[in-house]
Design an enzyme around this catalytic site. Structure first.
Site, short mmCIF file in Angstrom:
data_model
loop_
_atom_site.label_atom_id
_atom_site.label_comp_id
_atom_site.label_asym_id
_atom_site.label_seq_id
_atom_site.Cartn_x
_atom_site.Cartn_y
_atom_site.Cartn_z
N ARG A 152 43.66 44.28 34.66
CA ARG A 152 43.45 45.71 34.48
C ARG A 152 44.59 46.49 35.12
O ARG A 152 45.27 46.00 35.99
CB ARG A 152 42.12 46.14 35.09
CG ARG A 152 40.93 45.70 34.26
CD ARG A 152 39.62 46.19 34.85
NE ARG A 152 39.60 47.63 34.96
CZ ARG A 152 39.45 48.30 36.11
NH1 ARG A 152 39.29 47.66 37.23
NH2 ARG A 152 39.45 49.61 36.12
N LYS A 182 36.89 38.31 45.25
CA LYS A 182 36.94 38.42 43.78
C LYS A 182 36.89 37.05 43.12
O LYS A 182 37.71 36.17 43.39
CB LYS A 182 38.20 39.18 43.37
CG LYS A 182 38.27 39.45 41.88
CD LYS A 182 39.14 40.64 41.54
CE LYS A 182 39.40 40.70 40.05
NZ LYS A 182 40.03 41.94 39.62
N ARG A 184 38.16 50.59 46.63
CA ARG A 184 38.09 49.49 47.60
C ARG A 184 36.88 49.73 48.48
O ARG A 184 36.58 50.87 48.83
CB ARG A 184 39.34 49.48 48.50
CG ARG A 184 40.61 49.03 47.78
CD ARG A 184 40.68 47.51 47.78
NE ARG A 184 41.38 47.02 46.58
CZ ARG A 184 42.54 46.40 46.58
NH1 ARG A 184 43.16 46.16 47.69
NH2 ARG A 184 43.09 45.98 45.47
#
Ligand code: BTN
Length: 317
Positions: free
Chosen positions: A116, A181, A315
């Site tokens: 992205r 992640k 974040r």
């Protein structure tokens, strides 16, 4: 991946020790040619240990992708599945081909995986799931804004059901386990404000750790660290199956049908986040869920505001 390279990759996939002379014999090439191919696979990021003398083996065995197996596990016969060795990007393959509805590409590796916001996606051979699905929507561009959330939500739910991993979605569609992640989704849409649109929906999941992964600017993890062992074909089929169901439901009824499901996987709700917006100083706020258009709701000094994806990076503070 050239056929010769794929042939060697396929020989090594079982993770056992393979002697250079045997490999040369099996592929009917010289030992020098085996060595050359070995170097090329290493350059692509395949973790091969050993030498011609001792034999070669993969650090981690790989289940080779098999289009027939993936297809046989799908509940609908309408999805066309293509598997590939290395492609630049499974998304790019489908976007550039202007692909028909319900065509999927799953690759062993990507040489120019797309992330992205213009970033790349590291995609060494075998250590991730890299898949894309082309879909035609009746709704125009405006209605497709929440699609990226539906894609992330569907991928997270599938990893829970299929592999037993507790995956949460960091708005809009980052796949997270315990603040690291695990994977990401990339949705690319072509079409007009009104009328039918084509979308290519891509999902990338880290399956196991490999030294080929270069530095990544945030904590990351792999499915192997959090889930029951999974065959890649079964996993690809589960993701594709769930995705086709979600995309069909989303085209018919929009985000509404997914609101409660989103709440169940929302990684940010109730948490303090930092909002990074191009050209602006970072600000902190509390995430409070999403609105009916899939925008992120934030509470900042008692005021509520919403953010559309694409504008910002978030974040956890
Ligand atoms: C992100 O930045 O978090 C999104 C990563 C999406 C990666 C997947 S891998 C399969 C598909 N093909 C691509 O080039 N990108 C997506």
């Amino acid at each position: 991946m050239k056929p010769g390279l794929y042939a060697l990759y396929a020989q090594l996939a079982d993770g056992r020790l393979h002697n250079g002379a045997e490999l040369a014999g099996e592929m009917d090439i010289t030992r020098a040619a085996v060595w050359k191919r070995m170097q090329s696979l290493r350059e692509m990021g395949l973790a091969i240990t050993g030498t011609a003398g001792d034999g070669y083996r993969l650090e981690h065995a790989v289940e080779l992708l098999d289009a027939d197996e993936i297809r046989s596990r799908l509940s609908s016969g309408d999805v066309e599945v293509e598997t590939a060795g290395a492609v630049d990007s499974t998304n790019a393959r489908l976007v550039e081909a202007g692909s028909p509805h319900a065509r999927a590409v799953v690759a062993e590796a990507q040489t120019a995986g797309r992330g992205r916001r213009g970033r790349g996606w590291q995609s060494p051979p075998g250590s991730g799931l890299y898949l894309s699905l082309a879909w035609r929507f009746e709704s125009g561009l405006a209605g497709l804004a929440p699609l990226s959330l539906v894609v992330g939500l569907t991928a997270a739910e599938t990893l829970g059901k299929q592999a037993g991993a507790a995956v949460a979605v960091k708005w809009p569609n980052d796949l997270f386990v315990d603040d690291a992640k695990l994977g990401g989704c990339l949705v690319e849409i072509n079409g007009a404000a009104e009328g039918p649109c084509r979308a290519v929906v891509g999902v990338g999941i880290n399956l196991f750790r490999t030294e080929a992964m270069g530095p990544i600017d945030q904590a990351w993890t792999t499915l192997e660290d959090h889930a029951r062992p999974q065959g890649r074909n079964a996993l690809a089929a589960a993701v594709l199956d769930a995705m086709t169901q979600s995309l069909t439901a989303f085209d018919r009824a929009g985000l509404e049908a997914f609101m409660a499901r989103w709440d169940a996987v929302d990684a940010l709700r109730g948490r303090r986040v930092t909002i990074l917006q191009h050209g602006q100083a970072p600000t902190d706020a509390i995430a409070t869920g999403i609105d009916e258009q899939g925008r992120l709701r934030l509470s900042e000094n008692g005021h509520t505001r919403v953010l559309a994806s694409g504008e910002v990076s978030i974040r956890v503070a």
